[in-house]
Design a protein around this motif. Sequence first.
Motif, PDB file in Angstrom:
ATOM      1  N   ARG A 346     -30.202  18.215  -1.584  1.00 53.83           N
ATOM      2  CA  ARG A 346     -30.062  17.513  -0.951  1.00 53.83           C
ATOM      3  C   ARG A 346     -29.930  16.078  -0.308  1.00 53.83           C
ATOM      4  NH1 ARG A 346     -35.680  14.878  -3.703  1.00 53.83           N
ATOM      5  NH2 ARG A 346     -34.083  15.920  -5.701  1.00 53.83           N
ATOM      6  N   ILE A 347     -28.849  15.465  -0.840  1.00 52.15           N
ATOM      7  CA  ILE A 347     -27.710  14.458  -0.428  1.00 52.15           C
ATOM      8  C   ILE A 347     -26.821  15.410   0.402  1.00 52.15           C
ATOM      9  CG2 ILE A 347     -25.448  13.390  -1.114  1.00 52.15           C
ATOM     10  CD1 ILE A 347     -26.815  13.135  -3.994  1.00 52.15           C
ATOM     11  N   ILE A 348     -26.052  16.931   0.629  1.00 53.20           N
ATOM     12  CA  ILE A 348     -25.399  17.217   1.414  1.00 53.20           C
ATOM     13  C   ILE A 348     -26.717  17.466   2.887  1.00 53.20           C
ATOM     14  CG2 ILE A 348     -24.576  19.614   2.154  1.00 53.20           C
ATOM     15  CD1 ILE A 348     -23.250  19.516  -0.505  1.00 53.20           C
ATOM     16  N   ALA A 349     -27.737  17.638   2.570  1.00 52.59           N
ATOM     17  CA  ALA A 349     -29.281  18.078   3.804  1.00 52.59           C
ATOM     18  C   ALA A 349     -29.414  16.891   4.371  1.00 52.59           C
ATOM     19  CB  ALA A 349     -30.219  18.605   2.980  1.00 52.59           C
ATOM     20  N   ALA A 350     -29.079  16.021   3.816  1.00 47.33           N
ATOM     21  CA  ALA A 350     -29.413  14.518   4.380  1.00 47.33           C
ATOM     22  C   ALA A 350     -28.093  13.943   5.310  1.00 47.33           C
ATOM     23  CB  ALA A 350     -29.773  13.177   3.484  1.00 47.33           C
ATOM     24  N   LEU A 351     -26.939  14.282   4.263  1.00 47.15           N
ATOM     25  CA  LEU A 351     -25.884  13.836   4.669  1.00 47.15           C
ATOM     26  C   LEU A 351     -26.215  14.824   6.072  1.00 47.15           C
ATOM     27  CD1 LEU A 351     -22.525  13.448   2.284  1.00 47.15           C
ATOM     28  CD2 LEU A 351     -23.847  11.854   3.271  1.00 47.15           C
ATOM     29  N   MET A 352     -26.093  16.325   6.196  1.00 47.95           N
ATOM     30  CA  MET A 352     -25.559  16.968   7.473  1.00 47.95           C
ATOM     31  C   MET A 352     -26.722  16.968   8.653  1.00 47.95           C
ATOM     32  SD  MET A 352     -24.399  20.588   5.494  1.00 47.95           S
ATOM     33  CE  MET A 352     -23.205  21.123   7.018  1.00 47.95           C
ATOM     34  N   ALA A 353     -27.588  16.129   8.257  1.00 51.31           N
ATOM     35  CA  ALA A 353     -28.917  15.488   8.987  1.00 51.31           C
ATOM     36  C   ALA A 353     -29.074  14.334   9.990  1.00 51.31           C
ATOM     37  CB  ALA A 353     -30.158  15.401   8.599  1.00 51.31           C
ATOM     38  N   ASP A 354     -27.930  13.213   9.645  1.00 51.41           N
ATOM     39  CA  ASP A 354     -26.930  12.283   9.840  1.00 51.41           C
ATOM     40  C   ASP A 354     -26.075  12.640  10.903  1.00 51.41           C
ATOM     41  OD1 ASP A 354     -29.476  10.758   9.180  1.00 51.41           O
ATOM     42  OD2 ASP A 354     -28.413  10.379   7.012  1.00 51.41           O
ATOM     43  N   GLY A 355     -25.622  13.962  10.881  1.00 57.60           N
ATOM     44  CA  GLY A 355     -24.285  14.062  11.161  1.00 57.60           C
ATOM     45  C   GLY A 355     -22.798  14.309  10.608  1.00 57.60           C
ATOM     46  N   TYR A 356     -22.737  14.264   9.375  1.00 58.36           N
ATOM     47  CA  TYR A 356     -22.050  13.995   8.698  1.00 58.36           C
ATOM     48  C   TYR A 356     -21.362  15.919   8.583  1.00 58.36           C
ATOM     49  CZ  TYR A 356     -22.147   9.440   8.395  1.00 58.36           C
ATOM     50  OH  TYR A 356     -22.082   8.077   8.559  1.00 58.36           O
ATOM     51  N   ARG A 357     -20.351  16.508   9.826  1.00 52.66           N
ATOM     52  CA  ARG A 357     -20.447  17.866   8.554  1.00 52.66           C
ATOM     53  C   ARG A 357     -19.470  18.469   8.448  1.00 52.66           C
ATOM     54  NH1 ARG A 357     -24.505  19.707  12.662  1.00 52.66           N
ATOM     55  NH2 ARG A 357     -26.288  18.553  12.262  1.00 52.66           N
ATOM     56  N   ASN A 358     -18.466  17.753   7.959  1.00 51.41           N
ATOM     57  CA  ASN A 358     -17.414  17.860   7.449  1.00 51.41           C
ATOM     58  C   ASN A 358     -17.331  17.868   5.827  1.00 51.41           C
ATOM     59  OD1 ASN A 358     -15.619  18.863   9.409  1.00 51.41           O
ATOM     60  ND2 ASN A 358     -14.986  16.638  10.069  1.00 51.41           N
ATOM     61  N   ILE A 359     -18.947  18.358   5.016  1.00 49.88           N
ATOM     62  CA  ILE A 359     -18.080  18.486   4.256  1.00 49.88           C
ATOM     63  C   ILE A 359     -17.418  19.347   2.594  1.00 49.88           C
ATOM     64  CG2 ILE A 359     -20.328  18.297   1.954  1.00 49.88           C
ATOM     65  CD1 ILE A 359     -21.763  17.251   4.832  1.00 49.88           C
TER      66      ILE A 359
END
Length: 424
Positions: A346-359
């Motif tokens: 859920r944290i990764i999904a929240a980061l990606m939704a905010d435009g953070y894609r280099n995970i």
Amino acid sequence: MNRPSVAVFGLGFVGLTTALGFADKGFSVRGFDVDGGRRAEIAGGGIPFHEPGLGEALARVIGKTFFVADDAMMAANGAGLCFFCVGTPGRPDGSADLADLFSALDGVLGARENARGGGGVADDCVLVVKSTVPPGTLAERVEPYVRSRGAVNPVAVNPEFLREGRCWEDFIHPDRIVCGVTDDLAKSALAALYAPFGAPIHFVTPNTAEFIKYLSNSLLATLISYSNEMALLADAVGGVEIARAFRILHEDRRLAGAGIDAYIYPGCGYGGYCLPKDTAALGALARSRGFSPRILEGVMSLNAEMPGFAARKIERAAASPTEKIGVLGLSFKPGSSDARDSPAARIIAALMADGYRNIYAYDPLAMDEFRRVYAPDIVYCASARELCETCGTVALVTAWEEFAGIDRAFPAVDFVDCRYFLKG
Ligand SMILES: NC(=O)c1ccc[n+]([C@@H]2O[C@H](COP(=O)([O-])OP(=O)(O)OC[C@H]3O[C@@H](n4cnc5c(N)ncnc54)[C@H](O)[C@@H]3O)[C@@H](O)[C@H]2O)c1
């Protein structure tokens, strides 16, 4: 009844542990799972997930007191007790989905109907629900269903309290056994089966047995949400050493030594297979009976917000959305390969939704499971070291022991400690 033979339906964390536990105590056990790959793996001596002690137990009992059956009928044939250990996932409205339970029951009732001559399920075989089911399920749904099929078998409910990562230890050394029964045959069969475990056995009404399981999981979820709320409050106040505050709280003699400290500690929300779906199912049941459970609703809504809080914290630490962000830990808790309903997802999904894609991510055990279940567009690292050498901002999301002190080994990395684990 002296040495009843046992059939177990569903060979997941609970079912496989149950089957091997009874087999290790000398009972003859046959296990069946609808997943043919899982059956083959277990029959070949493999354990489909990480659980200390299960591999050794399987090696001791396979072909002696434990057998994997090829179909439900073969498993149920001649059993004195049939245990149902299938999943009871949450539906979109939070209520428990009992489809797998009824389909497993169908397998046994079919075996009974097909019985000709000596085979099949005897009328006195006790049908025991071990899956977590909402209060009222045995009396209002399972028993009427069994009777509607013309079966006279006794029914019972026997909730399981084991913890993932310690399945074997918890099953073999239970602190209490809870059985919901309404007739003497079920009671004596369960008493004989659990006698070798040397734990108190409580025979209660089926609704009580079902309720105790939810009482337990709701309390644990409440303690976690309480701790998270207090940590957020302390953050807002400022100047509070949050990890130290909780560790000092644990020294209170009313809490110390009770093993409850793991739940009275902040983090990034409870996850895993049980607490999210069980709190939701209890809430849905309460609402369906016209009662609004205020504390439970608060526990769940805070938990739903926790990944967002964690993501904002990570975003504040990262220089920009293009920065490489590392996630240490993907399993829902240390010591487990289980990533079901993991806060990491859920944290990764929240980061990606905010435009953070280099995970980038690393976990000692759960990477395969995480990839299979969520398939997020992230990069998996071979080690925590590789991840810390790659990323400028690293979030610690699961408190694996091997991550202790990693902040000292990589002083240039900006660590976001979502588990209050690294410092203090
Ligand atoms: N995992 C835990 O820590 C834990 C602890 C206590 C109670 N429980 C409860 O026990 C139940 C099982 O949980 P789990 O974690 O073992 O689930 P799991 O997903 O690990 O295992 C369930 C198994 O049931 C099998 N299955 C599904 N339908 C079937 C059928 N008709 N016949 C035979 N097998 C079938 C699935 O293939 C799967 O292997 C749930 O109700 C859960 O809430 C879980």
